[in-house]
Design a protein around this motif. Structure first.
Motif, mmCIF file in Angstrom:
data_model
loop_
_atom_site.group_PDB
_atom_site.id
_atom_site.type_symbol
_atom_site.label_atom_id
_atom_site.label_comp_id
_atom_site.label_asym_id
_atom_site.label_seq_id
_atom_site.Cartn_x
_atom_site.Cartn_y
_atom_site.Cartn_z
ATOM 1 N N TRP A 1 123.114 92.289 14.267
ATOM 2 C CA TRP A 1 121.782 91.670 14.291
ATOM 3 C C TRP A 1 121.920 90.252 14.820
ATOM 4 O O TRP A 1 122.797 89.490 14.396
ATOM 5 C CB TRP A 1 121.162 91.642 12.902
ATOM 6 N N PHE A 2 121.041 89.900 15.728
ATOM 7 C CA PHE A 2 120.984 88.560 16.290
ATOM 8 C C PHE A 2 119.542 88.068 16.199
ATOM 9 O O PHE A 2 118.622 88.857 16.006
ATOM 10 C CB PHE A 2 121.433 88.560 17.757
ATOM 11 N N ARG A 3 119.369 86.782 16.361
ATOM 12 C CA ARG A 3 118.021 86.242 16.400
ATOM 13 C C ARG A 3 117.965 85.106 17.407
ATOM 14 O O ARG A 3 118.977 84.459 17.693
ATOM 15 C CB ARG A 3 117.583 85.753 15.020
ATOM 16 N N GLN A 4 116.778 84.880 17.918
ATOM 17 C CA GLN A 4 116.591 83.813 18.885
ATOM 18 C C GLN A 4 115.260 83.135 18.638
ATOM 19 O O GLN A 4 114.201 83.772 18.723
ATOM 20 C CB GLN A 4 116.658 84.355 20.313
ATOM 21 N N ALA A 5 115.350 81.860 18.319
ATOM 22 C CA ALA A 5 114.155 81.045 18.140
ATOM 23 C C ALA A 5 113.818 80.383 19.473
ATOM 24 O O ALA A 5 114.693 80.214 20.328
ATOM 25 C CB ALA A 5 114.402 79.993 17.065
ATOM 26 N N ILE B 1 122.898 93.629 5.171
ATOM 27 C CA ILE B 1 122.880 94.681 6.180
ATOM 28 C C ILE B 1 123.402 95.955 5.547
ATOM 29 O O ILE B 1 124.421 95.936 4.847
ATOM 30 C CB ILE B 1 123.739 94.291 7.392
ATOM 31 N N SER B 2 122.701 97.037 5.796
ATOM 32 C CA SER B 2 123.134 98.337 5.301
ATOM 33 C C SER B 2 122.887 99.372 6.385
ATOM 34 O O SER B 2 122.273 99.077 7.412
ATOM 35 C CB SER B 2 122.397 98.702 4.017
ATOM 36 N N ALA B 3 123.378 100.579 6.137
ATOM 37 C CA ALA B 3 123.251 101.610 7.161
ATOM 38 C C ALA B 3 123.058 102.968 6.541
ATOM 39 O O ALA B 3 123.596 103.265 5.463
ATOM 40 C CB ALA B 3 124.489 101.613 8.062
ATOM 41 N N ASP B 4 122.261 103.766 7.216
ATOM 42 C CA ASP B 4 122.173 105.197 6.937
ATOM 43 C C ASP B 4 122.892 105.855 8.112
ATOM 44 O O ASP B 4 122.309 106.043 9.178
ATOM 45 C CB ASP B 4 120.711 105.630 6.838
ATOM 46 N N VAL B 5 124.161 106.156 7.897
ATOM 47 C CA VAL B 5 124.995 106.610 9.000
ATOM 48 C C VAL B 5 124.474 107.921 9.588
ATOM 49 O O VAL B 5 124.423 108.099 10.807
ATOM 50 C CB VAL B 5 126.455 106.761 8.530
ATOM 51 N N ALA B 6 124.063 108.822 8.721
ATOM 52 C CA ALA B 6 123.584 110.126 9.199
ATOM 53 C C ALA B 6 122.336 109.996 10.062
ATOM 54 O O ALA B 6 122.117 110.792 10.975
ATOM 55 C CB ALA B 6 123.307 111.036 8.011
ATOM 56 N N ALA B 7 121.531 108.977 9.781
ATOM 57 C CA ALA B 7 120.285 108.770 10.522
ATOM 58 C C ALA B 7 120.450 107.780 11.669
ATOM 59 O O ALA B 7 119.465 107.451 12.336
ATOM 60 C CB ALA B 7 119.195 108.279 9.579
ATOM 61 N N ASN B 8 121.675 107.300 11.873
ATOM 62 C CA ASN B 8 121.935 106.314 12.933
ATOM 63 C C ASN B 8 121.002 105.110 12.822
ATOM 64 O O ASN B 8 120.487 104.604 13.834
ATOM 65 C CB ASN B 8 121.810 106.953 14.314
ATOM 66 N N THR B 9 120.784 104.671 11.611
ATOM 67 C CA THR B 9 119.851 103.568 11.358
ATOM 68 C C THR B 9 120.547 102.476 10.565
ATOM 69 O O THR B 9 121.269 102.771 9.615
ATOM 70 C CB THR B 9 118.620 104.073 10.604
ATOM 71 N N VAL B 10 120.323 101.249 10.962
ATOM 72 C CA VAL B 10 120.804 100.104 10.202
ATOM 73 C C VAL B 10 119.611 99.282 9.756
ATOM 74 O O VAL B 10 118.548 99.306 10.400
ATOM 75 C CB VAL B 10 121.797 99.240 11.004
ATOM 76 N N TYR B 11 119.807 98.576 8.663
ATOM 77 C CA TYR B 11 118.731 97.792 8.063
ATOM 78 C C TYR B 11 119.188 96.346 7.896
ATOM 79 O O TYR B 11 120.362 96.084 7.658
ATOM 80 C CB TYR B 11 118.354 98.363 6.707
ATOM 81 N N LEU B 12 118.231 95.462 7.980
ATOM 82 C CA LEU B 12 118.468 94.060 7.676
ATOM 83 C C LEU B 12 117.448 93.646 6.630
ATOM 84 O O LEU B 12 116.270 93.478 6.934
ATOM 85 C CB LEU B 12 118.334 93.200 8.932
ATOM 86 N N GLN B 13 117.916 93.542 5.400
ATOM 87 C CA GLN B 13 117.063 93.093 4.302
ATOM 88 C C GLN B 13 117.153 91.573 4.225
ATOM 89 O O GLN B 13 118.247 91.035 4.052
ATOM 90 C CB GLN B 13 117.517 93.709 2.983
ATOM 91 N N MET B 14 116.017 90.915 4.366
ATOM 92 C CA MET B 14 115.988 89.459 4.394
ATOM 93 C C MET B 14 115.196 88.945 3.201
ATOM 94 O O MET B 14 113.998 89.235 3.077
ATOM 95 C CB MET B 14 115.344 88.980 5.706
ATOM 96 N N ASN B 15 115.865 88.213 2.342
ATOM 97 C CA ASN B 15 115.238 87.638 1.157
ATOM 98 C C ASN B 15 115.265 86.120 1.232
ATOM 99 O O ASN B 15 116.005 85.539 2.022
ATOM 100 C CB ASN B 15 115.971 88.106 -0.101
ATOM 101 N N SER B 16 114.459 85.501 0.409
ATOM 102 C CA SER B 16 114.409 84.030 0.348
ATOM 103 C C SER B 16 114.243 83.419 1.735
ATOM 104 O O SER B 16 114.935 82.477 2.110
ATOM 105 C CB SER B 16 115.674 83.484 -0.323
ATOM 106 N N LEU B 17 113.317 83.965 2.490
ATOM 107 C CA LEU B 17 113.113 83.503 3.854
ATOM 108 C C LEU B 17 112.558 82.086 3.872
ATOM 109 O O LEU B 17 111.793 81.685 2.985
ATOM 110 C CB LEU B 17 112.172 84.454 4.585
ATOM 111 N N ASN B 18 112.951 81.356 4.887
ATOM 112 C CA ASN B 18 112.420 80.017 5.095
ATOM 113 C C ASN B 18 112.026 79.851 6.557
ATOM 114 O O ASN B 18 112.297 80.722 7.391
ATOM 115 C CB ASN B 18 113.417 78.950 4.642
#
Length: 124
Positions: A36-40, A70-87
């Motif tokens: 995961w990357f980000r660009q402001a 970051i987590s993944a559902d390998v069987a579904a070829n899906t990755v997740y980015l859970q973002m908490n305490s956002l600023n």
């Protein structure tokens, strides 16, 4: 070829949470890890974190460690980015990417496939 489709961006107030998803299709056996990357606006693309292909090993930038997961559902070829305490500093377009080679995991130039990006806006 690997196709990546992201979802889950949006607007949230400071202190809130969002979860991004990224689903891979195509030659999904062709990459070593997802990142995961980000660009402001006006800034370089920044490494956020990565996860190994088997979903076991994760890496995080210091700026998000302890807040993002970051987590993944390998069987579904899906990755997740859970973002908490956002600023407000987390406001950016977030991209998922797939890396085929074995060079530095936190450099965007080493990633071969990219999603379209999803906007995350955090208001203070």
């Amino acid at each position: 070829q690997v196709q990546l489709v992201e979802s889950g961006g949006g607007s949230v107030q400071a202190g809130g949470s969002l979860r991004l998803s990224c689903t891979a299709s195509g030659r999904t056996s062709n990459y070593n890890n997802m990142g995961w990357f980000r660009q402001a606006p006006g800034k370089d693309r920044e490494f956020v974190g990565a996860i190994s292909r088997n979903g076991i090993i994760t890496y995080y930038a210091d700026s998000v460690k302890g807040r993002f997961t970051i987590s993944a559902d390998v069987a579904a070829n899906t990755v997740y980015l859970q973002m908490n305490s956002l600023n407000a500093e987390d406001t950016a377009v977030y991209y998922c990417a797939a890396r085929v080679g074995s060079y530095s995991i936190n450099s965007y130039i080493n990633y071969d496939y990219w999603g379209q990006g999803t906007q995350v806006t955090v208001s203070s």
